[in-house]
Design a protein around this motif. Structure first.
Motif, mmCIF file in Angstrom:
data_model
loop_
_atom_site.group_PDB
_atom_site.id
_atom_site.type_symbol
_atom_site.label_atom_id
_atom_site.label_comp_id
_atom_site.label_asym_id
_atom_site.label_seq_id
_atom_site.Cartn_x
_atom_site.Cartn_y
_atom_site.Cartn_z
ATOM 1 N N TYR A 34 2.524 18.581 28.765
ATOM 2 C CA TYR A 34 2.578 17.199 28.968
ATOM 3 C C TYR A 34 2.743 16.809 27.329
ATOM 4 C CZ TYR A 34 0.547 17.578 33.595
ATOM 5 O OH TYR A 34 0.314 18.042 34.765
ATOM 6 N N TYR A 36 2.381 12.962 25.549
ATOM 7 C CA TYR A 36 1.998 11.541 25.440
ATOM 8 C C TYR A 36 2.222 10.821 24.145
ATOM 9 C CZ TYR A 36 -0.749 12.646 29.753
ATOM 10 O OH TYR A 36 -1.236 13.284 30.862
ATOM 11 N N GLN A 38 0.419 7.702 21.957
ATOM 12 C CA GLN A 38 -0.904 6.679 21.788
ATOM 13 C C GLN A 38 -0.496 5.739 20.816
ATOM 14 O OE1 GLN A 38 -4.483 8.250 21.336
ATOM 15 N NE2 GLN A 38 -5.387 6.748 22.401
ATOM 16 N N LEU A 44 -3.162 5.935 26.614
ATOM 17 C CA LEU A 44 -1.930 7.290 26.609
ATOM 18 C C LEU A 44 -0.909 6.764 27.491
ATOM 19 C CD1 LEU A 44 -4.643 8.436 25.509
ATOM 20 C CD2 LEU A 44 -3.686 10.762 26.658
ATOM 21 N N PHE A 88 1.008 8.033 17.760
ATOM 22 C CA PHE A 88 -0.121 9.286 17.611
ATOM 23 C C PHE A 88 0.786 10.110 19.293
ATOM 24 C CE2 PHE A 88 -2.959 12.234 16.482
ATOM 25 C CZ PHE A 88 -4.039 12.319 17.284
ATOM 26 N N LEU A 90 0.491 13.316 21.403
ATOM 27 C CA LEU A 90 -0.313 14.218 21.935
ATOM 28 C C LEU A 90 0.323 14.981 23.052
ATOM 29 C CD1 LEU A 90 -3.274 11.826 22.599
ATOM 30 C CD2 LEU A 90 -3.516 13.787 21.149
ATOM 31 N N ARG A 94 -2.398 21.708 31.572
ATOM 32 C CA ARG A 94 -3.501 21.863 32.682
ATOM 33 C C ARG A 94 -3.106 23.068 33.400
ATOM 34 N NH1 ARG A 94 -1.756 18.755 38.354
ATOM 35 N NH2 ARG A 94 -2.265 20.854 38.925
ATOM 36 N N GLN A 103 -6.928 18.009 32.292
ATOM 37 C CA GLN A 103 -5.876 18.243 31.134
ATOM 38 C C GLN A 103 -6.632 18.543 29.894
ATOM 39 O OE1 GLN A 103 -2.488 15.442 30.954
ATOM 40 N NE2 GLN A 103 -2.187 15.496 33.171
ATOM 41 N N TYR A 104 -6.084 19.501 29.173
ATOM 42 C CA TYR A 104 -6.630 19.681 27.847
ATOM 43 C C TYR A 104 -5.738 19.339 26.977
ATOM 44 C CZ TYR A 104 -9.810 21.837 30.861
ATOM 45 O OH TYR A 104 -10.810 21.951 31.889
ATOM 46 N N PHE A 105 -6.242 18.693 25.668
ATOM 47 C CA PHE A 105 -5.221 18.157 24.823
ATOM 48 C C PHE A 105 -5.284 18.811 23.242
ATOM 49 C CE2 PHE A 105 -3.717 14.202 26.757
ATOM 50 C CZ PHE A 105 -4.664 13.813 27.576
ATOM 51 N N GLY A 106 -4.258 18.782 22.781
ATOM 52 C CA GLY A 106 -4.178 19.212 21.351
ATOM 53 C C GLY A 106 -4.593 18.416 20.357
ATOM 54 N N PRO A 107 -4.621 18.689 19.071
ATOM 55 C CA PRO A 107 -5.165 17.864 18.283
ATOM 56 C C PRO A 107 -4.360 16.544 17.679
ATOM 57 C CG PRO A 107 -4.184 19.691 17.125
ATOM 58 C CD PRO A 107 -4.284 20.052 18.474
ATOM 59 N N ARG A 110 0.383 12.663 13.992
ATOM 60 C CA ARG A 110 0.706 11.275 13.611
ATOM 61 C C ARG A 110 1.967 11.138 13.023
ATOM 62 N NH1 ARG A 110 -2.054 6.968 15.027
ATOM 63 N NH2 ARG A 110 -3.801 8.106 14.806
#
Lengths: 114, 110
Positions: A34, A36, A38, A44, A88, A90, A94, A103-107, A110
């Motif tokens: 995914y 996203y 922000q 998101l 931002f 992201l 998953r 879901q697990y997000f990256g850092p 920006r």
């Protein structure tokens, strides 16, 4: 264990320039991926998601595009950036079919368009 | 399109206070996740609730899924500055994706 990487961490680009953001996942196979965006102080907004190599679903019409050239690589691109593309970004993964919905997000990256 | 509301949008409290944030929708969901996001970082998964009426505890955080699975709440006891962040709820839509609320921004001052 699974890890997710994004780069670059920060990026300042002029209006009209191209964009390429990369996301890679390690430790899992055939994940859903995914992208996203922000805006400052906001929630998101889902831009794209992919359930497999070459399979991209777009959620919001815009001047961005996504590609998934490999199972664990997801790329966000633009040919010409707009000021409104600042934000931002992201990437998240998953587990694929049969996995949970978490879901697990990256850092994040920006992006500032000037 | 599901309408998902989180409240309050912003909350500023002193260390040691208790607080509750809410996530409400007009739709029924099969499950719901809560995430916390610190400035400049990606959201981190806190919990998944699945069953209507379910209550889960994570140290000082208590999560509840409404009986009708349309809403959820997060209660923090004795808040600490480390709890500062953006709290996001994300119900499962069942279409390979989550819907994220706009979040509650929490500031806990020492």
């Amino acid at each position: 264990s699974q890890t997710i990487h994004q780069w670059p961490a920060t990026l300042v680009q002029p209006v009209g320039s191209p964009l390429s953001l990369e996301c890679t996942v390690e430790g899992t196979s055939n994940p859903n991926l995914y992208w996203y965006r922000q805006a400052a102080g906001r929630g998101l907004q889902l831009l794209f998601y992919s359930v497999g190599i070459g399979q991209i679903s777009s959620e919001v019409p815009q001047n961005l595009s996504a590609s998934r050239p490999q199972d664990r690589q997801f790329i966000l691109s633009s040919k010409k950036l707009l000021l409104s593309d600042s934000g931002f970004y992201l990437c998240a993964w998953r587990a694929g079919t049969g996995g949970g919905y978490e879901q697990y997000f990256g850092p994040g990256t920006r992006l500032t368009v000037t | 399109t599901q309408l998902l509301e989180q409240s309050p949008q912003f909350l500023s409290i002193q260390e040691g206070e208790n607080l509750t944030v809410y996530c409400n929708s007009s739709s029924v969901f099969s499950s719901l996740q809560w995430y916390r996001q610190e400035p400049g970082e990606g959201p981190v998964l806190l919990v998944t609730v699945v069953t209507g009426g379910e209550v889960k505890k994570l140290k000082r955080l208590t999560f509840q899924f409404g009986d009708a699975r349309k809403d959820s709440s997060l209660h923090i006891t004795a808040a600490q500055p480390g709890d500062t962040g953006l709290y996001l709820c994300a119900p499962n839509t069942g279409f390979q994706k989550l819907v994220f609320g706009t979040g509650t921004r929490l500031l806990v001052s020492p």
